[in-house]
Enzyme design. Structure first.
Site, PDB file in Angstrom:
ATOM      1  N   GLU A 283      32.026  21.835  60.042  1.00 11.17           N
ATOM      2  CA  GLU A 283      32.108  21.539  61.586  1.00 11.17           C
ATOM      3  C   GLU A 283      30.784  20.602  61.864  1.00 11.17           C
ATOM      4  O   GLU A 283      30.894  19.638  62.810  1.00 11.17           O
ATOM      5  CB  GLU A 283      32.217  22.432  62.409  1.00 11.17           C
ATOM      6  CG  GLU A 283      33.708  23.265  62.137  1.00 11.17           C
ATOM      7  CD  GLU A 283      34.882  22.326  62.152  1.00 11.17           C
ATOM      8  OE1 GLU A 283      34.772  21.551  63.358  1.00 11.17           O
ATOM      9  OE2 GLU A 283      35.638  22.234  61.335  1.00 11.17           O
ATOM     10  N   TRP A 286      31.374  17.300  61.050  1.00 10.70           N
ATOM     11  CA  TRP A 286      32.101  16.372  61.890  1.00 10.70           C
ATOM     12  C   TRP A 286      31.266  15.810  63.126  1.00 10.70           C
ATOM     13  O   TRP A 286      31.659  14.463  63.345  1.00 10.70           O
ATOM     14  CB  TRP A 286      33.162  17.332  62.729  1.00 10.70           C
ATOM     15  CG  TRP A 286      34.497  17.374  62.038  1.00 10.70           C
ATOM     16  CD1 TRP A 286      34.859  18.566  61.106  1.00 10.70           C
ATOM     17  CD2 TRP A 286      35.655  16.545  61.987  1.00 10.70           C
ATOM     18  NE1 TRP A 286      36.092  18.246  60.478  1.00 10.70           N
ATOM     19  CE2 TRP A 286      36.567  16.961  60.796  1.00 10.70           C
ATOM     20  CE3 TRP A 286      35.765  15.317  62.596  1.00 10.70           C
ATOM     21  CZ2 TRP A 286      37.629  16.353  60.613  1.00 10.70           C
ATOM     22  CZ3 TRP A 286      36.972  14.520  62.322  1.00 10.70           C
ATOM     23  CH2 TRP A 286      38.045  15.001  61.654  1.00 10.70           C
ATOM     24  N   TRP A 314      50.165   3.211  78.618  1.00 12.99           N
ATOM     25  CA  TRP A 314      49.747   4.297  79.358  1.00 12.99           C
ATOM     26  C   TRP A 314      50.232   4.217  80.815  1.00 12.99           C
ATOM     27  O   TRP A 314      50.346   3.103  81.224  1.00 12.99           O
ATOM     28  CB  TRP A 314      48.131   4.403  79.348  1.00 12.99           C
ATOM     29  CG  TRP A 314      47.458   4.268  78.071  1.00 12.99           C
ATOM     30  CD1 TRP A 314      46.744   3.539  77.089  1.00 12.99           C
ATOM     31  CD2 TRP A 314      47.497   5.353  77.104  1.00 12.99           C
ATOM     32  NE1 TRP A 314      46.409   3.918  76.237  1.00 12.99           N
ATOM     33  CE2 TRP A 314      46.807   5.078  75.826  1.00 12.99           C
ATOM     34  CE3 TRP A 314      48.110   6.794  77.152  1.00 12.99           C
ATOM     35  CZ2 TRP A 314      46.751   6.068  74.874  1.00 12.99           C
ATOM     36  CZ3 TRP A 314      47.830   7.519  76.192  1.00 12.99           C
ATOM     37  CH2 TRP A 314      47.208   7.211  74.843  1.00 12.99           C
ATOM     38  N   ASN A 349      36.852  24.385  71.380  1.00 13.55           N
ATOM     39  CA  ASN A 349      37.445  23.314  70.540  1.00 13.55           C
ATOM     40  C   ASN A 349      39.016  23.440  70.579  1.00 13.55           C
ATOM     41  O   ASN A 349      39.737  22.386  70.991  1.00 13.55           O
ATOM     42  CB  ASN A 349      36.921  23.132  69.375  1.00 13.55           C
ATOM     43  CG  ASN A 349      37.258  22.085  68.558  1.00 13.55           C
ATOM     44  OD1 ASN A 349      37.350  20.981  69.132  1.00 13.55           O
ATOM     45  ND2 ASN A 349      38.141  22.293  67.471  1.00 13.55           N
ATOM     46  N   TRP A 367      43.398   7.986  77.228  1.00 15.16           N
ATOM     47  CA  TRP A 367      42.459   8.963  76.744  1.00 15.16           C
ATOM     48  C   TRP A 367      41.165   8.696  77.259  1.00 15.16           C
ATOM     49  O   TRP A 367      40.147   9.528  77.362  1.00 15.16           O
ATOM     50  CB  TRP A 367      42.395   8.768  75.159  1.00 15.16           C
ATOM     51  CG  TRP A 367      41.801   7.538  74.791  1.00 15.16           C
ATOM     52  CD1 TRP A 367      42.705   6.266  74.347  1.00 15.16           C
ATOM     53  CD2 TRP A 367      40.763   6.887  74.310  1.00 15.16           C
ATOM     54  NE1 TRP A 367      42.136   5.392  73.866  1.00 15.16           N
ATOM     55  CE2 TRP A 367      40.763   5.723  74.080  1.00 15.16           C
ATOM     56  CE3 TRP A 367      39.213   7.418  74.540  1.00 15.16           C
ATOM     57  CZ2 TRP A 367      39.521   5.010  73.524  1.00 15.16           C
ATOM     58  CZ3 TRP A 367      38.292   6.660  74.085  1.00 15.16           C
ATOM     59  CH2 TRP A 367      38.466   5.414  73.789  1.00 15.16           C
ATOM     60  N   TRP A 390      38.222  12.287  71.444  1.00 14.27           N
ATOM     61  CA  TRP A 390      39.481  11.712  72.219  1.00 14.27           C
ATOM     62  C   TRP A 390      40.153  10.995  71.450  1.00 14.27           C
ATOM     63  O   TRP A 390      41.555  10.861  71.578  1.00 14.27           O
ATOM     64  CB  TRP A 390      38.775  11.231  73.443  1.00 14.27           C
ATOM     65  CG  TRP A 390      38.677  12.164  74.621  1.00 14.27           C
ATOM     66  CD1 TRP A 390      37.609  13.043  74.831  1.00 14.27           C
ATOM     67  CD2 TRP A 390      39.697  13.007  75.295  1.00 14.27           C
ATOM     68  NE1 TRP A 390      37.680  13.810  75.943  1.00 14.27           N
ATOM     69  CE2 TRP A 390      38.986  13.889  76.303  1.00 14.27           C
ATOM     70  CE3 TRP A 390      41.145  12.875  75.433  1.00 14.27           C
ATOM     71  CZ2 TRP A 390      39.724  14.726  76.895  1.00 14.27           C
ATOM     72  CZ3 TRP A 390      41.886  13.549  76.357  1.00 14.27           C
ATOM     73  CH2 TRP A 390      41.128  14.625  77.168  1.00 14.27           C
TER      74      TRP A 390
HETATM   75  C1  LIG Z   1      38.807  16.058  73.212  1.00 12.10           C
HETATM   76  C2  LIG Z   1      37.575  16.385  72.738  1.00 12.10           C
HETATM   77  C3  LIG Z   1      36.088  16.201  73.070  1.00 12.10           C
HETATM   78  C4  LIG Z   1      35.033  16.613  72.501  1.00 12.10           C
HETATM   79  N1  LIG Z   1      33.887  16.430  73.015  1.00 12.10           N
HETATM   80  C5  LIG Z   1      32.710  16.783  72.383  1.00 12.10           C
HETATM   81  C6  LIG Z   1      31.322  16.425  73.229  1.00 12.10           C
HETATM   82  O1  LIG Z   1      31.408  15.766  73.942  1.00 12.10           O
HETATM   83  N2  LIG Z   1      30.278  17.102  72.262  1.00 12.10           N
HETATM   84  C7  LIG Z   1      30.451  17.476  71.488  1.00 12.10           C
HETATM   85  O2  LIG Z   1      29.349  18.120  71.003  1.00 12.10           O
HETATM   86  N3  LIG Z   1      31.690  18.038  70.684  1.00 12.10           N
HETATM   87  C8  LIG Z   1      33.016  17.707  71.382  1.00 12.10           C
HETATM   88  N4  LIG Z   1      33.944  18.082  70.958  1.00 12.10           N
HETATM   89  C9  LIG Z   1      33.978  18.744  69.733  1.00 12.10           C
HETATM   90  C10 LIG Z   1      34.112  20.453  69.586  1.00 12.10           C
HETATM   91  O3  LIG Z   1      34.979  20.701  70.529  1.00 12.10           O
HETATM   92  C11 LIG Z   1      32.761  21.099  70.107  1.00 12.10           C
HETATM   93  O4  LIG Z   1      31.493  20.357  69.339  1.00 12.10           O
HETATM   94  C12 LIG Z   1      32.818  22.361  69.882  1.00 12.10           C
HETATM   95  O5  LIG Z   1      33.757  22.917  70.639  1.00 12.10           O
HETATM   96  C13 LIG Z   1      31.511  22.972  70.420  1.00 12.10           C
HETATM   97  O6  LIG Z   1      31.498  24.474  70.301  1.00 12.10           O
HETATM   98  P1  LIG Z   1      30.521  25.376  69.374  1.00 12.10           P
HETATM   99  O7  LIG Z   1      29.115  24.980  69.398  1.00 12.10           O
HETATM  100  O8  LIG Z   1      30.955  26.550  69.444  1.00 12.10           O
HETATM  101  O9  LIG Z   1      31.030  24.768  67.976  1.00 12.10           O
HETATM  102  P2  LIG Z   1      31.247  25.363  66.482  1.00 12.10           P
HETATM  103  O10 LIG Z   1      32.537  25.533  65.918  1.00 12.10           O
HETATM  104  O11 LIG Z   1      30.276  26.511  66.564  1.00 12.10           O
HETATM  105  O12 LIG Z   1      30.578  24.140  65.610  1.00 12.10           O
HETATM  106  C14 LIG Z   1      29.250  24.140  65.284  1.00 12.10           C
HETATM  107  C15 LIG Z   1      28.744  22.632  65.789  1.00 12.10           C
HETATM  108  O13 LIG Z   1      29.273  21.633  64.936  1.00 12.10           O
HETATM  109  C16 LIG Z   1      29.701  20.512  65.723  1.00 12.10           C
HETATM  110  N5  LIG Z   1      31.152  20.338  65.916  1.00 12.10           N
HETATM  111  C17 LIG Z   1      32.212  21.325  65.728  1.00 12.10           C
HETATM  112  N6  LIG Z   1      33.343  20.762  65.739  1.00 12.10           N
HETATM  113  C18 LIG Z   1      33.199  19.404  66.040  1.00 12.10           C
HETATM  114  C19 LIG Z   1      34.115  18.135  66.221  1.00 12.10           C
HETATM  115  N7  LIG Z   1      35.268  18.305  66.082  1.00 12.10           N
HETATM  116  N8  LIG Z   1      33.341  16.948  66.411  1.00 12.10           N
HETATM  117  C20 LIG Z   1      32.186  16.747  66.424  1.00 12.10           C
HETATM  118  N9  LIG Z   1      31.221  17.858  66.183  1.00 12.10           N
HETATM  119  C21 LIG Z   1      31.833  19.128  66.265  1.00 12.10           C
HETATM  120  C22 LIG Z   1      28.958  20.902  67.219  1.00 12.10           C
HETATM  121  O14 LIG Z   1      27.829  20.192  67.159  1.00 12.10           O
HETATM  122  C23 LIG Z   1      29.111  22.334  67.163  1.00 12.10           C
HETATM  123  O15 LIG Z   1      27.873  22.762  68.149  1.00 12.10           O
HETATM  124  C24 LIG Z   1      35.096  17.440  71.323  1.00 12.10           C
HETATM  125  C25 LIG Z   1      36.299  17.859  70.818  1.00 12.10           C
HETATM  126  C26 LIG Z   1      37.391  17.216  71.467  1.00 12.10           C
HETATM  127  C27 LIG Z   1      38.946  17.622  70.796  1.00 12.10           C
END
Ligand SMILES: Cc1cc2nc3c(=O)[nH]c(=O)nc-3n(C[C@H](O)[C@H](O)[C@H](O)COP(=O)(O)OP(=O)(O)OC[C@H]3O[C@@H](n4cnc5c(N)ncnc54)[C@H](O)[C@@H]3O)c2cc1C
Length: 484
Positions: A283, A286, A314, A349, A367, A390
């Site tokens: 993750e 990602w 849209w 997420n 979006w 997005w």
């Molecule tokens: C529509 C949408 C918008 C989002 N906007 C953002 C945003 O502006 N900033 C942001 O940091 N994340 C964003 N995310 C990704 C993700 O939702 C968050 O990183 C995550 O929910 C953060 O929670 P966590 O730290 O507990 O994640 P954990 O599940 O603990 O993951 C650890 C770290 O991995 C990274 N990570 C995890 N999933 C993703 C992902 N899908 N994409 C990129 N990095 C990821 C983050 O840095 C996160 O802190 C977005 C996802 C969606 C679907």
């Protein structure tokens, strides 16, 4: 001023930490005086200056950094204005012979930093930029054909075969200070805090700053990470790290995170524990992928990566957009997510995906409207990750969810918030509704609604759209861009 006395400016940006900060570490190792600087220059960010929730976080994160520097014999200088002009001033005022910083990868900032580098080098000032924010820098990551990756799995496989360097550390060393400090405005002069009390609840959820980031990582690695593969899907549970704002503001570096997770991986006995750690690292992968994409496709914060989507029909519908933002769509899992976002500056997420899908597929709204709202309200708003998220939700990005796969908000709720605990937490109006009806209050018999104190359309909205009809409308809209 003798060469050895001329300071190095360390320009803090999204790296608000002392540990694993290569720019700071290199400056301290030089033995020269160090002047730590933060410049508030939102106009340098082009279309994406930090939003409201980010500013709240930034204020507190800067307060934390400024509070930790005196223990090292140093201090943080604050300035406001365009970064180029301020650095020019500071070099003159301090007689600095060098400026060090950690690189950022957003397109506007890559261009700005290149201009600043040129300007400073033209004045015989040494400039050194470092990698402090990613494991693998976008310009150094290429597929076999020499191009950028567009699919996550091969990207992460490629990355996983590469070495991640050890975290940088200055240990408990003091940071040499200059004979004379340049002037600084006060943190309050940056005016980062909201003037309305919208962020009043944030402190109950978050403590910005380096020590909390480290504590959160250690806590997560010493427990929840073992079950992360499964638990990360359930928004009512404590299954994710919530490190995203700390990572975004650079209060913890990815190398430190990686080293911690690797150490844990070596010690993990069970297969599922190891799987959880690997999934967690993927993750974080990602996040790396998001930066890779934005760097190589710099206009994707504005335009879809898949060009056919620029013709997508849209809708414009202010009322529906407002209902979505306020968490009043009548779909409980969507509304719970949007309310969690408003009150805490963060959304799980899984629910980001559901609420995002509802906006672009059920409501057929662009979006970018969703990206803008998230940008303003998320404490972890990050141009690369938000753009990727997005475009993934809308089906118009790299490795995205196909547009024809439309999340059903009721089924998603039933699957990932089985007993409705998440909904009850964020929508108190539905608190008394039995689990059987909590994801679809409109189906509940009148006596059940009465007993739960719910008046449909009054205490909680009726659905603003019928999901099944909306799904068919979305598929028809998708057909139009496929045909062209
Ligand atoms: C529509 C949408 C918008 C989002 N906007 C953002 C945003 O502006 N900033 C942001 O940091 N994340 C964003 N995310 C990704 C993700 O939702 C968050 O990183 C995550 O929910 C953060 O929670 P966590 O730290 O507990 O994640 P954990 O599940 O603990 O993951 C650890 C770290 O991995 C990274 N990570 C995890 N999933 C993703 C992902 N899908 N994409 C990129 N990095 C990821 C983050 O840095 C996160 O802190 C977005 C996802 C969606 C679907």
């Amino acid at each position: 001023m003798a060469e050895k006395d001329s300071p190095i400016l360390v320009w803090f940006r999204l790296d608000l930490r002392l540990d694993d900060n290569p720019a700071l570490c290199r400056a301290v190792e030089s033995g020269k005086p160090v002047v730590p600087v933060f410049i508030w220059s939102p106009e340098d960010d082009g279309n994406w200056p930090p939003g409201g929730a980010s500013r709240w976080w930034l204020h507190h994160s800067l307060a934390s950094l400024a509070g930790s520097l005196p223990q090292r014999g140093s201090r943080l200088i604050f300035r406001v204005g365009s970064a180029a002009g301020i650095l020019d001033d500071l070099v003159r005022e301090t007689g600095a012979s060098a400026v060090y910083w950690n690189r950022r990868y957003e397109p506007d900032l890559v261009n700005r930093d290149a201009r600043i580098k040129k300007m400073l080098r033209g004045q015989n000032v040494e400039v050194m930029s470092h990698n402090g924010n990613l494991l693998f820098e976008p310009h150094a990551t290429r597929n076999k054909a020499g191009g950028p990756f567009k699919v996550f799995s091969p990207f992460w496989k490629h990355c996983s075969q590469r070495e991640v360097g050890d975290p940088f550390t200055i240990g408990d060393r003091r940071i040499p200070s200059p004979a004379k400090w340049p002037g600084s405005v006060r943190l309050e002069d940056l005016s980062l805090l909201p003037t309305v009390d919208w962020a009043a609840e944030f402190p109950a959820w978050w403590t910005p700053g380096e020590s909390e980031a480290r504590r959160r990582l250690d806590d997560f690695l010493s427990g929840p990470v073992g079950d992360y593969s499964e638990e990360r899907n359930y928004p009512a549970r404590d299954g994710v790290s919530r490190l995203s704002p700390h990572l975004h503001f650079g209060e913890i570096g990815p190398r430190r995170l990686f080293a911690g997770a690797q150490g844990k991986l070596k010690r993990a006995r069970s297969g599922s524990g190891r799987a959880g750690i690997s999934k967690f690292l993927a993750e974080v992968g990602w996040r790396e992928f998001a930066h890779h994409l934005l760097y190589h496709y710099p206009d994707t914060s504005e335009n879809p990566l898949r060009p056919e989507f620029s013709r997508f029909p849209w809708r414009r519908d202010r009322a529906s957009l407002t209902a979505w933002r306020k968490g009043e769509t009548g779909y409980p899992i969507v509304d719970a997510g949007m309310r969690q976002l408003w009150r805490t500056g963060w959304m799980h997420n899984r629910v980001r995906m559901i609420a995002g899908s509802f906006l672009v597929k059920d409501l057929l709204l662009p979006w970018r409207e969703g990206a803008r709202w998230f940008w303003d309200t998320l404490v972890d708003a990050d141009l690369a990750s938000n753009t990727l998220g997005w475009q993934w939700v809308a089906g118009c990005g790299a490795d995205a969810a196909p547009y024809f796969r439309v999340f059903n908000p009721v089924l998603q709720g039933k699957k990932f918030d089985v007993d409705g605990d998440y909904i009850r937490q964020w929508i108190p109006e539905l608190k008394e509704l039995p689990g059987k009806w909590i994801h679809c209050p409109w189906d509940a018999p009148k006596d059940v609604l009465d007993a739960a104190g719910i008046l449909p359309g009054k205490t909680y909205p009726t659905p603003i759209i019928d999901h099944h009809e909306a799904r068919l409308r979305a598929l028809r809209a998708f057909e139009t861009i496929k045909k062209l």
